[in-house]
Design a protein around this motif. Structure first.
Motif, PDB file in Angstrom:
ATOM      1  N   THR A  51      -4.924   5.533  -3.815  1.00 53.52           N
ATOM      2  CA  THR A  51      -3.616   5.406  -4.529  1.00 53.52           C
ATOM      3  C   THR A  51      -3.720   6.125  -5.900  1.00 53.52           C
ATOM      4  OG1 THR A  51      -3.760   3.493  -4.192  1.00 53.52           O
ATOM      5  CG2 THR A  51      -2.388   3.567  -5.742  1.00 53.52           C
ATOM      6  N   VAL A  52      -4.725   6.867  -6.226  1.00 52.05           N
ATOM      7  CA  VAL A  52      -4.136   7.888  -7.483  1.00 52.05           C
ATOM      8  C   VAL A  52      -3.646   9.169  -6.659  1.00 52.05           C
ATOM      9  CG1 VAL A  52      -5.647   8.792  -9.131  1.00 52.05           C
ATOM     10  CG2 VAL A  52      -6.050   6.377  -8.597  1.00 52.05           C
ATOM     11  N   LEU A  53      -4.706   9.688  -5.822  1.00 48.78           N
ATOM     12  CA  LEU A  53      -4.171  11.305  -4.841  1.00 48.78           C
ATOM     13  C   LEU A  53      -3.069  10.883  -4.476  1.00 48.78           C
ATOM     14  CD1 LEU A  53      -7.773  12.082  -3.127  1.00 48.78           C
ATOM     15  CD2 LEU A  53      -6.724  12.912  -5.225  1.00 48.78           C
ATOM     16  N   SER A  54      -2.629   9.986  -4.513  1.00 51.24           N
ATOM     17  CA  SER A  54      -1.065   9.531  -3.148  1.00 51.24           C
ATOM     18  C   SER A  54      -0.217   9.450  -4.075  1.00 51.24           C
ATOM     19  CB  SER A  54      -1.026   8.193  -2.924  1.00 51.24           C
ATOM     20  OG  SER A  54      -1.954   8.302  -1.320  1.00 51.24           O
ATOM     21  N   ARG A  55      -0.370   9.173  -5.574  1.00 49.09           N
ATOM     22  CA  ARG A  55       0.922   8.674  -6.680  1.00 49.09           C
ATOM     23  C   ARG A  55       0.870  10.329  -7.381  1.00 49.09           C
ATOM     24  NH1 ARG A  55      -1.825   6.482 -11.502  1.00 49.09           N
ATOM     25  NH2 ARG A  55      -1.987   4.302  -9.801  1.00 49.09           N
ATOM     26  N   ILE A 125       2.977  -2.867   7.094  1.00 49.12           N
ATOM     27  CA  ILE A 125       2.699  -1.711   7.772  1.00 49.12           C
ATOM     28  C   ILE A 125       2.234  -0.889   6.609  1.00 49.12           C
ATOM     29  CG2 ILE A 125       2.973   0.756   8.585  1.00 49.12           C
ATOM     30  CD1 ILE A 125       5.504  -0.263   9.899  1.00 49.12           C
ATOM     31  N   MET A 126       2.718  -1.070   5.393  1.00 47.27           N
ATOM     32  CA  MET A 126       1.938   0.354   4.525  1.00 47.27           C
ATOM     33  C   MET A 126       0.641   0.280   4.185  1.00 47.27           C
ATOM     34  SD  MET A 126       4.040   2.229   3.609  1.00 47.27           S
ATOM     35  CE  MET A 126       3.400   3.818   2.734  1.00 47.27           C
ATOM     36  N   PRO A 127       0.289  -0.927   4.493  1.00 52.34           N
ATOM     37  CA  PRO A 127      -1.673  -1.106   4.277  1.00 52.34           C
ATOM     38  C   PRO A 127      -1.962   0.101   5.212  1.00 52.34           C
ATOM     39  CG  PRO A 127      -1.336  -3.159   3.806  1.00 52.34           C
ATOM     40  CD  PRO A 127       0.214  -1.947   4.179  1.00 52.34           C
ATOM     41  N   LYS A 128      -1.736  -0.359   6.163  1.00 48.96           N
ATOM     42  CA  LYS A 128      -2.819   0.441   7.799  1.00 48.96           C
ATOM     43  C   LYS A 128      -2.409   2.196   7.615  1.00 48.96           C
ATOM     44  CE  LYS A 128      -1.020  -3.145  10.347  1.00 48.96           C
ATOM     45  NZ  LYS A 128      -0.195  -3.489  11.793  1.00 48.96           N
ATOM     46  N   VAL A 129      -0.917   2.035   6.856  1.00 50.73           N
ATOM     47  CA  VAL A 129      -1.096   3.900   6.656  1.00 50.73           C
ATOM     48  C   VAL A 129      -1.432   4.529   5.437  1.00 50.73           C
ATOM     49  CG1 VAL A 129       0.783   4.072   8.788  1.00 50.73           C
ATOM     50  CG2 VAL A 129       1.640   3.520   6.698  1.00 50.73           C
ATOM     51  N   LYS A 130      -1.760   4.142   4.187  1.00 51.80           N
ATOM     52  CA  LYS A 130      -1.674   4.064   2.937  1.00 51.80           C
ATOM     53  C   LYS A 130      -2.382   5.547   3.103  1.00 51.80           C
ATOM     54  CE  LYS A 130      -2.631   2.637  -1.839  1.00 51.80           C
ATOM     55  NZ  LYS A 130      -2.860   0.848  -2.109  1.00 51.80           N
ATOM     56  N   GLY A 131      -2.536   6.654   2.439  1.00 46.58           N
ATOM     57  CA  GLY A 131      -2.454   7.446   2.048  1.00 46.58           C
ATOM     58  C   GLY A 131      -2.403   8.437   3.477  1.00 46.58           C
ATOM     59  N   LYS A 132      -2.058   8.295   4.775  1.00 42.71           N
ATOM     60  CA  LYS A 132      -1.627   8.993   5.452  1.00 42.71           C
ATOM     61  C   LYS A 132      -0.277   9.028   6.520  1.00 42.71           C
ATOM     62  CE  LYS A 132      -6.062   5.991   6.971  1.00 42.71           C
ATOM     63  NZ  LYS A 132      -6.362   5.323   7.866  1.00 42.71           N
ATOM     64  N   ALA A 133       0.432   8.626   5.703  1.00 45.71           N
ATOM     65  CA  ALA A 133       1.060   8.719   6.059  1.00 45.71           C
ATOM     66  C   ALA A 133       2.320   8.837   4.927  1.00 45.71           C
ATOM     67  CB  ALA A 133       2.466   8.071   7.333  1.00 45.71           C
ATOM     68  N   ASP A 134       3.109   9.266   4.790  1.00 49.55           N
ATOM     69  CA  ASP A 134       4.245   9.536   3.980  1.00 49.55           C
ATOM     70  C   ASP A 134       5.202   8.012   4.008  1.00 49.55           C
ATOM     71  OD1 ASP A 134       6.152  10.322   1.600  1.00 49.55           O
ATOM     72  OD2 ASP A 134       7.588  10.819   2.798  1.00 49.55           O
ATOM     73  N   GLY A 135       5.599   7.638   3.492  1.00 49.76           N
ATOM     74  CA  GLY A 135       6.726   5.768   2.922  1.00 49.76           C
ATOM     75  C   GLY A 135       7.963   6.305   3.355  1.00 49.76           C
ATOM     76  N   SER A 136       8.647   7.406   3.471  1.00 45.65           N
ATOM     77  CA  SER A 136       9.898   7.462   3.616  1.00 45.65           C
ATOM     78  C   SER A 136       9.970   7.829   5.318  1.00 45.65           C
ATOM     79  CB  SER A 136      10.582   8.836   3.025  1.00 45.65           C
ATOM     80  OG  SER A 136       9.927   9.541   3.013  1.00 45.65           O
ATOM     81  N   LEU A 137       9.153   8.332   5.460  1.00 44.61           N
ATOM     82  CA  LEU A 137       8.634   8.246   7.301  1.00 44.61           C
ATOM     83  C   LEU A 137       8.532   7.359   7.812  1.00 44.61           C
ATOM     84  CD1 LEU A 137       8.776  10.041   8.966  1.00 44.61           C
ATOM     85  CD2 LEU A 137       5.803   9.722   9.184  1.00 44.61           C
TER      86      LEU A 137
END
Length: 147
Positions: A51-55, A125-137
């Motif tokens: 989460t921190v890295l994504s931020r 979806i978001m918990p499944k792709v957290k850090g692995k895909a951009d939320g806007s995509l």
């Protein structure tokens, strides 16, 4: 090896190589991780580190967009190199096709049928792709599949 250990090792290597840019970015990431751990009052789990890295990635991407709009090529170049360093610590990113498959599966799981269900699908979806895909995509693909 935990992320913090990896950052410490890379920080030592950057000091030996006199790589000031990499050292600066690693220190910023490490500082963000430590601040988050203090805020939460315990050591960070792998998901919290992500989460921190994504931020950190999102902040840099947003700044990059703003600097690009303002015509600040010097700052754009600096941020692009910082983004490349942060990406080293992120998990492998999913391709658009892989994200599309996850979107289709989740739409089927949640029985979504219209654009009114976008929030429900995004929450699943978001918990499944957290850090692995951009939320806007992800959001764009969900809207395409529900239209």
């Amino acid at each position: 090896m935990s992320l913090l250990e990896r950052l410490n090792n890379d920080m030592k290597q950057a000091m030996k190589n006199k790589d000031k840019d990499k050292l600066s970015v690693i220190r910023m990431i490490k500082s963000s991780l430590q601040n988050e751990a203090i805020k939460l009052g315990n050591e960070l789990s792998g998901e919290e580190e992500l989460t921190v890295l994504s931020r950190e990635m999102k902040q840099r991407k947003d700044s990059l967009h703003e600097f690009d709009k303002a015509g600040r090529a010097d700052l754009v170049e600096k941020l692009q190199s910082e983004l490349a360093i942060v990406e080293i610590y992120m998990p492998k990113q999913l391709t658009e096709d892989e994200v599309s498959e996850i979107v289709k599966e989740t739409i089927a799981e949640t029985d979504a049928t219209s654009k009114a269900d976008i929030g429900k699908v995004m929450a699943a979806i978001m918990p499944k792709v957290k850090g692995k895909a951009d939320g806007s995509l992800v959001n764009k693909l969900v809207q395409q599949h529900l239209s």
